[in-house]
Design an enzyme around this catalytic site. Structure first.
Site, PDB file in Angstrom:
ATOM      1  N   ARG A 145      20.204  -3.633 -59.150  1.00  0.00           N
ATOM      2  CA  ARG A 145      19.315  -3.582 -60.308  1.00  0.00           C
ATOM      3  C   ARG A 145      17.869  -3.811 -59.958  1.00  0.00           C
ATOM      4  O   ARG A 145      16.986  -3.063 -60.373  1.00  0.00           O
ATOM      5  CB  ARG A 145      19.655  -4.693 -61.308  1.00  0.00           C
ATOM      6  CG  ARG A 145      20.652  -4.341 -62.349  1.00  0.00           C
ATOM      7  CD  ARG A 145      21.430  -5.575 -62.688  1.00  0.00           C
ATOM      8  NE  ARG A 145      22.048  -6.074 -61.479  1.00  0.00           N
ATOM      9  CZ  ARG A 145      23.183  -5.567 -60.991  1.00  0.00           C
ATOM     10  NH1 ARG A 145      23.813  -4.628 -61.609  1.00  0.00           N
ATOM     11  NH2 ARG A 145      23.695  -6.029 -59.868  1.00  0.00           N
ATOM     12  N   THR A 146      17.597  -4.875 -59.238  1.00  0.00           N
ATOM     13  CA  THR A 146      16.198  -5.264 -59.097  1.00  0.00           C
ATOM     14  C   THR A 146      15.420  -4.187 -58.349  1.00  0.00           C
ATOM     15  O   THR A 146      14.379  -3.727 -58.804  1.00  0.00           O
ATOM     16  CB  THR A 146      16.092  -6.626 -58.398  1.00  0.00           C
ATOM     17  OG1 THR A 146      16.896  -7.553 -59.130  1.00  0.00           O
ATOM     18  CG2 THR A 146      14.663  -7.125 -58.397  1.00  0.00           C
ATOM     19  N   LYS A 179      14.174  -7.008 -35.306  1.00  0.00           N
ATOM     20  CA  LYS A 179      13.521  -7.223 -34.009  1.00  0.00           C
ATOM     21  C   LYS A 179      12.799  -8.559 -33.967  1.00  0.00           C
ATOM     22  O   LYS A 179      12.121  -8.877 -33.002  1.00  0.00           O
ATOM     23  CB  LYS A 179      12.499  -6.109 -33.750  1.00  0.00           C
ATOM     24  CG  LYS A 179      13.064  -4.715 -33.782  1.00  0.00           C
ATOM     25  CD  LYS A 179      11.944  -3.709 -33.533  1.00  0.00           C
ATOM     26  CE  LYS A 179      12.404  -2.290 -33.774  1.00  0.00           C
ATOM     27  NZ  LYS A 179      11.252  -1.368 -33.868  1.00  0.00           N
ATOM     28  N   ARG A 224      12.029  -9.018 -51.782  1.00  0.00           N
ATOM     29  CA  ARG A 224      13.164  -9.946 -51.890  1.00  0.00           C
ATOM     30  C   ARG A 224      13.529 -10.423 -50.500  1.00  0.00           C
ATOM     31  O   ARG A 224      13.574  -9.629 -49.553  1.00  0.00           O
ATOM     32  CB  ARG A 224      14.360  -9.252 -52.522  1.00  0.00           C
ATOM     33  CG  ARG A 224      15.623 -10.080 -52.403  1.00  0.00           C
ATOM     34  CD  ARG A 224      16.762  -9.520 -53.185  1.00  0.00           C
ATOM     35  NE  ARG A 224      16.533  -9.686 -54.613  1.00  0.00           N
ATOM     36  CZ  ARG A 224      17.468  -9.452 -55.533  1.00  0.00           C
ATOM     37  NH1 ARG A 224      18.664  -9.052 -55.167  1.00  0.00           N
ATOM     38  NH2 ARG A 224      17.206  -9.623 -56.816  1.00  0.00           N
ATOM     39  N   HIS A 256      13.115 -16.175 -59.283  1.00  0.00           N
ATOM     40  CA  HIS A 256      13.280 -14.736 -59.503  1.00  0.00           C
ATOM     41  C   HIS A 256      12.537 -14.371 -60.796  1.00  0.00           C
ATOM     42  O   HIS A 256      13.149 -14.090 -61.824  1.00  0.00           O
ATOM     43  CB  HIS A 256      14.782 -14.434 -59.599  1.00  0.00           C
ATOM     44  CG  HIS A 256      15.161 -12.990 -59.563  1.00  0.00           C
ATOM     45  ND1 HIS A 256      14.240 -11.959 -59.688  1.00  0.00           N
ATOM     46  CD2 HIS A 256      16.383 -12.388 -59.431  1.00  0.00           C
ATOM     47  CE1 HIS A 256      14.890 -10.799 -59.622  1.00  0.00           C
ATOM     48  NE2 HIS A 256      16.179 -11.038 -59.463  1.00  0.00           N
TER      49      HIS A 256
HETATM   50  C1  NCD Z   1      20.539 -11.932 -59.532  1.00  0.00           C
HETATM   51  C2  NCD Z   1      19.856 -12.298 -58.235  1.00  0.00           C
HETATM   52  O1  NCD Z   1      19.696 -11.456 -57.365  1.00  0.00           O
HETATM   53  O2  NCD Z   1      19.494 -13.458 -58.123  1.00  0.00           O
HETATM   54  N1  NCD Z   1      20.704 -10.563 -59.724  1.00  0.00           N
HETATM   55  C3  NCD Z   1      19.674  -9.794 -60.152  1.00  0.00           C
HETATM   56  O3  NCD Z   1      18.565  -9.870 -59.705  1.00  0.00           O
HETATM   57  N2  NCD Z   1      19.927  -8.952 -61.152  1.00  0.00           N
HETATM   58  C4  NCD Z   1      21.760 -12.702 -59.773  1.00  0.00           C
HETATM   59  C5  NCD Z   1      22.842 -12.712 -58.743  1.00  0.00           C
HETATM   60  O4  NCD Z   1      22.733 -12.127 -57.669  1.00  0.00           O
HETATM   61  O5  NCD Z   1      23.848 -13.352 -59.028  1.00  0.00           O
END
Ligand code: NCD
Length: 357
Positions: free
Chosen positions: A51-52, A80, A101, A129
């Protein structure tokens, strides 16, 4: 120009503006289809995501911009041994804005110190997040009509769940919000979040039973037990199925409660709940795209209006204290000095991952 590392990087008023812009985009997407023409978003995902990352990319494409990036550490020079600091120093030459991320906590704060373009934290380990939080706030606001005077239940892995930490931080600032924190003892919220709740005078309870408390909730935020952050498999196996939201538990809840989940779901919501009109997690994922459109647009407009470096003031480096959080970015990057904020006499908090020493 600003970066987005924590939900607190926006004031309550600015969050209101972002949500209003997202509402406008939903109502009239065609008016925004070319707003970011000629601009590029880089998605640097050192940790998996569906999703993200895809919603960031879809958001930029729907604004008429372009995207580049990588979707796992294994397809970048991280394999590396390249540092986050060096990666952003390179990528800022190729893109106007970065969404990153990383599995280490504080990684986005490190990126901010080295980037000349806005950096958005798309998740740093078990820490924060903020764009999931904007997604959650837009969902709650659209479906409940308000962000204040709500009883919000958060259930599952409150220790490692970064979406939980970010959402609590953001919602602490609205009036009349009561938190019901449902988790096994081992998975309660970390100390720095608890301290923030206490300092804000928040109304909260920490409980273990979902059945006993579900009837109080206006919003139920279910979460996955974060397997990848456990030090040993036995603990994960013991705790992973402690909470399963099913039709029987939904029957105890208010008729207008809404169930959110950042997704991915594993076992914590039975599939039978998906057809309940109160289950809004798939709509929530769609709202995430719109709120990221609002965010990208706002940050790029700000960067254009006010170009310049936005480096946070950091506390002095320490040669004596060491952060003991095994997930802290300082355990992974050589060039990052130990830095601490004093929170009380004799008490120090890591400036990167925010864990207490
Ligand atoms: C979450 C995350 O990555 O922290 N998911 C997300 O971003 N939609 C929640 C999760 O991974 O459980």
């Amino acid at each position: 120009m600003r970066h987005v590392i924590s939900p607190l990087d926006f004031s309550v008023e600015e969050i209101g503006q972002l949500l209003a812009l997202a509402d406008e985009i939903i109502a009239n997407p065609a008016a925004y289809a070319h707003k970011c023409a000629g601009k590029k978003l880089a998605t640097l995902f050192f940790e998996p995501s569906t999703r993200t990352r895809l919603s960031f990319e879809a958001a930029m494409l729907e604004l008429g911009g372009q995207v580049l990036g990588f979707s796992s550490a294994s397809s970048s020079s991280a394999t590396k041994g390249e540092s986050v600091a060096d990666t952003v120093r390179i990528v800022q030459n190729y893109a106007d804005i970065i969404a990153m991320r990383h599995p280490k906590e504080g990684a986005a704060a490190v990126a901010r110190q080295f980037a000349r373009v806005p950096v958005i934290n798309a998740g740093d380990g078990g820490h924060l997040h903020p764009t999931q939080t904007l997604t959650d706030l837009l969902t709650i606001h659209r479906l409940k009509g308000r962000l204040s005077h709500l009883t919000v239940g958060l259930c599952g892995d409150l220790k490692f769940g970064r979406t939980v930490h970010s959402l609590i931080r953001a919602m602490l600032r609205y009036e009349g919000v009561r938190f019901v924190l449902v988790s096994p003892r081992e998975l309660q919220v970390p100390a720095y979040i608890r301290t923030e709740m206490e300092a804000a005078g928040a109304d909260f309870v920490q409980v273990e039973s979902l059945e006993e408390h579900i009837a109080e909730m206006d919003v139920l935020y279910m979460t996955r037990v974060q397997q990848e952050r456990f030090a040993n498999v036995e603990d994960y196996l013991r705790l992973k199925d402690v909470y399963i939201l099913d039709a029987a538990k939904m029957a105890l809840a208010k008729p207008d409660m809404i169930v959110l989940h950042p997704l991915p779901r594993v076992n914590e919501i039975a599939h039978e709940v998906d057809d309940d009109p109160r289950a809004v997690y798939f709509r929530q994922a769609l709202f995430g795209k719109y709120v990221r459109m609002a965010l990208i647009l706002t940050l790029l407009e700000e960067a254009e209006a006010r170009p310049g470096l936005a480096r946070a003031e950091l506390p002095a480096a320490s040669d004596t204290l060491v952060c003991r959080n095994p997930h802290c970015i300082t355990t992974a990057e050589n060039g990052i000095r130990q830095r601490f904020v004093q929170t009380a006499p004799g008490r120090w908090r890591c400036a990167w991952c925010e864990h207490d020493v």
